[in-house]
Design a protein around this motif. Sequence first.
Motif, PDB file in Angstrom:
ATOM      1  N   SER A   1       0.837  -1.197   0.000  1.00 36.75           N
ATOM      2  CA  SER A   1       0.000   0.000   0.000  1.00 36.75           C
ATOM      3  C   SER A   1       0.870   1.244   0.000  1.00 36.75           C
ATOM      4  CB  SER A   1      -0.911   0.011   1.232  1.00 36.75           C
ATOM      5  OG  SER A   1      -1.518   1.279   1.391  1.00 36.75           O
ATOM      6  N   SER A   2       0.487   2.208  -0.820  1.00 36.68           N
ATOM      7  CA  SER A   2       1.228   3.468  -0.839  1.00 36.68           C
ATOM      8  C   SER A   2       0.947   4.301   0.398  1.00 36.68           C
ATOM      9  CB  SER A   2       0.862   4.269  -2.093  1.00 36.68           C
ATOM     10  OG  SER A   2      -0.534   4.477  -2.158  1.00 36.68           O
ATOM     11  N   ASN A   3       0.150   3.764   1.306  1.00 36.20           N
ATOM     12  CA  ASN A   3      -0.200   4.487   2.530  1.00 36.20           C
ATOM     13  C   ASN A   3       0.590   3.990   3.739  1.00 36.20           C
ATOM     14  OD1 ASN A   3      -1.654   6.399   4.023  1.00 36.20           O
ATOM     15  ND2 ASN A   3      -3.164   4.884   4.662  1.00 36.20           N
ATOM     16  N   THR A   4       1.691   3.278   3.505  1.00 37.33           N
ATOM     17  CA  THR A   4       2.520   2.841   4.620  1.00 37.33           C
ATOM     18  C   THR A   4       3.973   3.221   4.375  1.00 37.33           C
ATOM     19  OG1 THR A   4       3.373   0.918   5.830  1.00 37.33           O
ATOM     20  CG2 THR A   4       2.643   0.540   3.577  1.00 37.33           C
ATOM     21  N   ILE A   5       4.652   3.637   5.398  1.00 34.12           N
ATOM     22  CA  ILE A   5       6.043   4.065   5.309  1.00 34.12           C
ATOM     23  C   ILE A   5       6.945   2.938   4.833  1.00 34.12           C
ATOM     24  CG2 ILE A   5       6.391   3.564   7.772  1.00 34.12           C
ATOM     25  CD1 ILE A   5       8.212   6.273   5.720  1.00 34.12           C
ATOM     26  N   PHE A   6       6.610   1.700   5.177  1.00 31.30           N
ATOM     27  CA  PHE A   6       7.479   0.580   4.834  1.00 31.30           C
ATOM     28  C   PHE A   6       7.575   0.365   3.320  1.00 31.30           C
ATOM     29  CE2 PHE A   6       6.010  -0.614   9.169  1.00 31.30           C
ATOM     30  CZ  PHE A   6       7.242  -0.485   9.793  1.00 31.30           C
ATOM     31  N   THR A   7       6.532   0.711   2.589  1.00 31.27           N
ATOM     32  CA  THR A   7       6.574   0.608   1.133  1.00 31.27           C
ATOM     33  C   THR A   7       7.737   1.410   0.577  1.00 31.27           C
ATOM     34  OG1 THR A   7       4.183   0.318   1.018  1.00 31.27           O
ATOM     35  CG2 THR A   7       5.281   1.048  -0.996  1.00 31.27           C
ATOM     36  N   TYR A   8       7.880   2.638   1.053  1.00 30.19           N
ATOM     37  CA  TYR A   8       8.927   3.527   0.555  1.00 30.19           C
ATOM     38  C   TYR A   8      10.303   3.127   1.094  1.00 30.19           C
ATOM     39  CZ  TYR A   8       4.705   5.865  -0.735  1.00 30.19           C
ATOM     40  OH  TYR A   8       3.466   6.106  -1.273  1.00 30.19           O
ATOM     41  N   CYS A   9      10.316   2.506   2.275  1.00 28.07           N
ATOM     42  CA  CYS A   9      11.579   1.998   2.803  1.00 28.07           C
ATOM     43  C   CYS A   9      12.125   0.891   1.907  1.00 28.07           C
ATOM     44  CB  CYS A   9      11.379   1.459   4.217  1.00 28.07           C
ATOM     45  SG  CYS A   9      10.940   2.714   5.440  1.00 28.07           S
ATOM     46  N   TYR A  10      11.232   0.015   1.473  1.00 25.52           N
ATOM     47  CA  TYR A  10      11.661  -1.090   0.604  1.00 25.52           C
ATOM     48  C   TYR A  10      12.027  -0.588  -0.796  1.00 25.52           C
ATOM     49  CZ  TYR A  10      10.785  -4.860   3.895  1.00 25.52           C
ATOM     50  OH  TYR A  10      10.864  -5.708   4.965  1.00 25.52           O
ATOM     51  N   ILE A  11      11.276   0.364  -1.318  1.00 24.83           N
ATOM     52  CA  ILE A  11      11.630   0.943  -2.620  1.00 24.83           C
ATOM     53  C   ILE A  11      13.040   1.540  -2.555  1.00 24.83           C
ATOM     54  CG2 ILE A  11      11.123   2.815  -4.244  1.00 24.83           C
ATOM     55  CD1 ILE A  11       8.150   2.371  -3.660  1.00 24.83           C
ATOM     56  N   LYS A  12      13.295   2.293  -1.499  1.00 25.67           N
ATOM     57  CA  LYS A  12      14.603   2.908  -1.310  1.00 25.67           C
ATOM     58  C   LYS A  12      15.698   1.851  -1.211  1.00 25.67           C
ATOM     59  CE  LYS A  12      17.038   6.002   1.918  1.00 25.67           C
ATOM     60  NZ  LYS A  12      16.902   6.787   3.189  1.00 25.67           N
ATOM     61  N   LEU A  13      15.437   0.781  -0.469  1.00 18.30           N
ATOM     62  CA  LEU A  13      16.421  -0.282  -0.288  1.00 18.30           C
ATOM     63  C   LEU A  13      16.723  -0.992  -1.605  1.00 18.30           C
ATOM     64  CD1 LEU A  13      18.082  -2.075   1.716  1.00 18.30           C
ATOM     65  CD2 LEU A  13      16.094  -3.592   1.757  1.00 18.30           C
ATOM     66  N   PHE A  14      15.663  -1.374  -2.338  1.00 16.95           N
ATOM     67  CA  PHE A  14      15.865  -2.117  -3.584  1.00 16.95           C
ATOM     68  C   PHE A  14      16.548  -1.269  -4.655  1.00 16.95           C
ATOM     69  CE2 PHE A  14      11.911  -4.700  -2.256  1.00 16.95           C
ATOM     70  CZ  PHE A  14      12.699  -5.540  -1.493  1.00 16.95           C
ATOM     71  N   GLU A  15      16.197   0.005  -4.711  1.00 19.09           N
ATOM     72  CA  GLU A  15      16.854   0.887  -5.681  1.00 19.09           C
ATOM     73  C   GLU A  15      18.320   1.091  -5.329  1.00 19.09           C
ATOM     74  OE1 GLU A  15      13.126   3.559  -7.402  1.00 19.09           O
ATOM     75  OE2 GLU A  15      14.387   4.387  -5.787  1.00 19.09           O
ATOM     76  N   SER A  16      18.636   1.060  -4.048  1.00 13.34           N
ATOM     77  CA  SER A  16      20.021   1.276  -3.623  1.00 13.34           C
ATOM     78  C   SER A  16      20.941   0.135  -4.050  1.00 13.34           C
ATOM     79  CB  SER A  16      20.096   1.436  -2.098  1.00 13.34           C
ATOM     80  OG  SER A  16      19.898   0.193  -1.431  1.00 13.34           O
ATOM     81  N   ILE A  17      20.365  -1.047  -4.340  1.00 13.98           N
ATOM     82  CA  ILE A  17      21.199  -2.171  -4.779  1.00 13.98           C
ATOM     83  C   ILE A  17      21.040  -2.415  -6.282  1.00 13.98           C
ATOM     84  CG2 ILE A  17      21.238  -3.287  -2.538  1.00 13.98           C
ATOM     85  CD1 ILE A  17      19.061  -5.198  -3.475  1.00 13.98           C
ATOM     86  N   GLY A  18      20.467  -1.414  -6.981  1.00 22.82           N
ATOM     87  CA  GLY A  18      20.430  -1.447  -8.432  1.00 22.82           C
ATOM     88  C   GLY A  18      19.236  -2.134  -9.062  1.00 22.82           C
ATOM     89  N   TYR A  19      18.207  -2.450  -8.277  1.00 21.01           N
ATOM     90  CA  TYR A  19      17.023  -3.095  -8.837  1.00 21.01           C
ATOM     91  C   TYR A  19      16.136  -2.071  -9.538  1.00 21.01           C
ATOM     92  CZ  TYR A  19      17.680  -7.613  -6.476  1.00 21.01           C
ATOM     93  OH  TYR A  19      18.150  -8.837  -6.079  1.00 21.01           O
ATOM     94  N   GLU A  20      15.490  -2.499 -10.615  1.00 24.32           N
ATOM     95  CA  GLU A  20      14.427  -1.708 -11.227  1.00 24.32           C
ATOM     96  C   GLU A  20      13.136  -2.053 -10.491  1.00 24.32           C
ATOM     97  OE1 GLU A  20      12.061  -1.122 -15.479  1.00 24.32           O
ATOM     98  OE2 GLU A  20      13.984  -2.212 -15.441  1.00 24.32           O
ATOM     99  N   VAL A  21      12.510  -1.038  -9.900  1.00 26.58           N
ATOM    100  CA  VAL A  21      11.370  -1.269  -9.003  1.00 26.58           C
ATOM    101  C   VAL A  21      10.086  -0.703  -9.588  1.00 26.58           C
ATOM    102  CG1 VAL A  21      10.463  -0.849  -6.682  1.00 26.58           C
ATOM    103  CG2 VAL A  21      12.937  -1.110  -7.020  1.00 26.58           C
ATOM    104  N   LYS A  22       9.019  -1.481  -9.438  1.00 26.69           N
ATOM    105  CA  LYS A  22       7.696  -0.964  -9.784  1.00 26.69           C
ATOM    106  C   LYS A  22       6.735  -1.322  -8.656  1.00 26.69           C
ATOM    107  CE  LYS A  22       6.240  -0.215 -13.812  1.00 26.69           C
ATOM    108  NZ  LYS A  22       5.796  -0.220 -15.233  1.00 26.69           N
TER     109      LYS A  22
END
Length: 373
Positions: A8-29
């Motif tokens: 859900s885009s209404n939880t902070i953890f969503t953005y934490c995981y997006i940030k984490l996955f992008e930091s290791i070079g993943y393409e995230v959707k």
Amino acid sequence: MKIAIFSSSNTIFTYCYIKLFESIGYEVKLFNNNDEYHCNINYCVNYKKKVNSNFKRNIKKIFKIFHLTRLLNYLVDKKEKNNSLSSEELNLLSEELIKFNPDKCFFFWSTLFKSEINLISKILPQVENIISVNTYPIRSDFETFTKNKFFESDKEYFLKFNKIIFPSYKMQSLFLEAGYVRNTSHAIVCPEIINDFDEKTKIKNSKENDFYNIIFLGNTNFSERKIDDISNIIKKLASAGFKVYIQESQDTKKLCLDNVNVFNPFSFKEILNGDLLSYISSFDAVLYSYSTVNEIRYNNSVTTRLLLSEGSGVPVYTNNKIPELIKDELIDVDISEFNSVNELKSMIDKKRNVIHKNRINKRKSILIDFIRN
């Protein structure tokens, strides 16, 4: 490497995981399952069929007045567990998934994605599916797994995942005993990470004053959820001379006491930038409290309000029992239990700051290795 996040885009953890996955070079959707918030792919498209949030809040208040909160939780749980995506939603989701063609699908959290995992298993059988359980049960109140009215459907659901992330060793053990997982070879215990900790980051030191500053980081819409209504302990602390800071909401206006102060909610961006952590670090204490708790959920799930204070260097105090998961020593918080206001004052006088143990970075390293391999 492509990864699809179901959350859900209404939880902070969503953005934490997006940030984490992008930091290791993943393409995230992000495949957003919350129809009230729009970003990336919103596959819950039947907006007009959804009940608006104001109506939901009013229903919750009515059930609370008549002490029927537990019944409401069961009914909502039943509806969500039996709720299937419409053909329109399934078609949209299928189209977008095939177009993106992910290598991995990551799910946050619990039992919210039964229709989604069934679909992915059919159209993308080669994809690795990973779930962070975070919290279980969501709403149902049961003392043991065998008394869970949704036991069989939950078991079938969790067994569909290739990898599982647990918030505590006890929850991992409970899942294993209940048959929710076959073994732990493809599982780790790793509570969610909100705050990045950098040893070079300057944390303010609390100063000794003639009063005690304490902050509560939980939900303050007390009329909506019975477990969050801690207005009595807030009043007790304020009357004893504590300066209590709580997040502004509709219900905080009812706490008309001199020592109760409100602060504006921090945005997800501000939290991820460390602004909230810096704000917390100026306090003498963090209050961790619930009015009522489900024992399984409370002891084995890591809550947002606890993780928000992690890395702040400020001691956490609870008027409830200390959650059992603290014994895992995976979270960088120092939490103590108090039974009276005077005891709390004495504890704060003895301990104004906490030494960081760098557990956040250790968890991040473990999580990244688990996701990659």
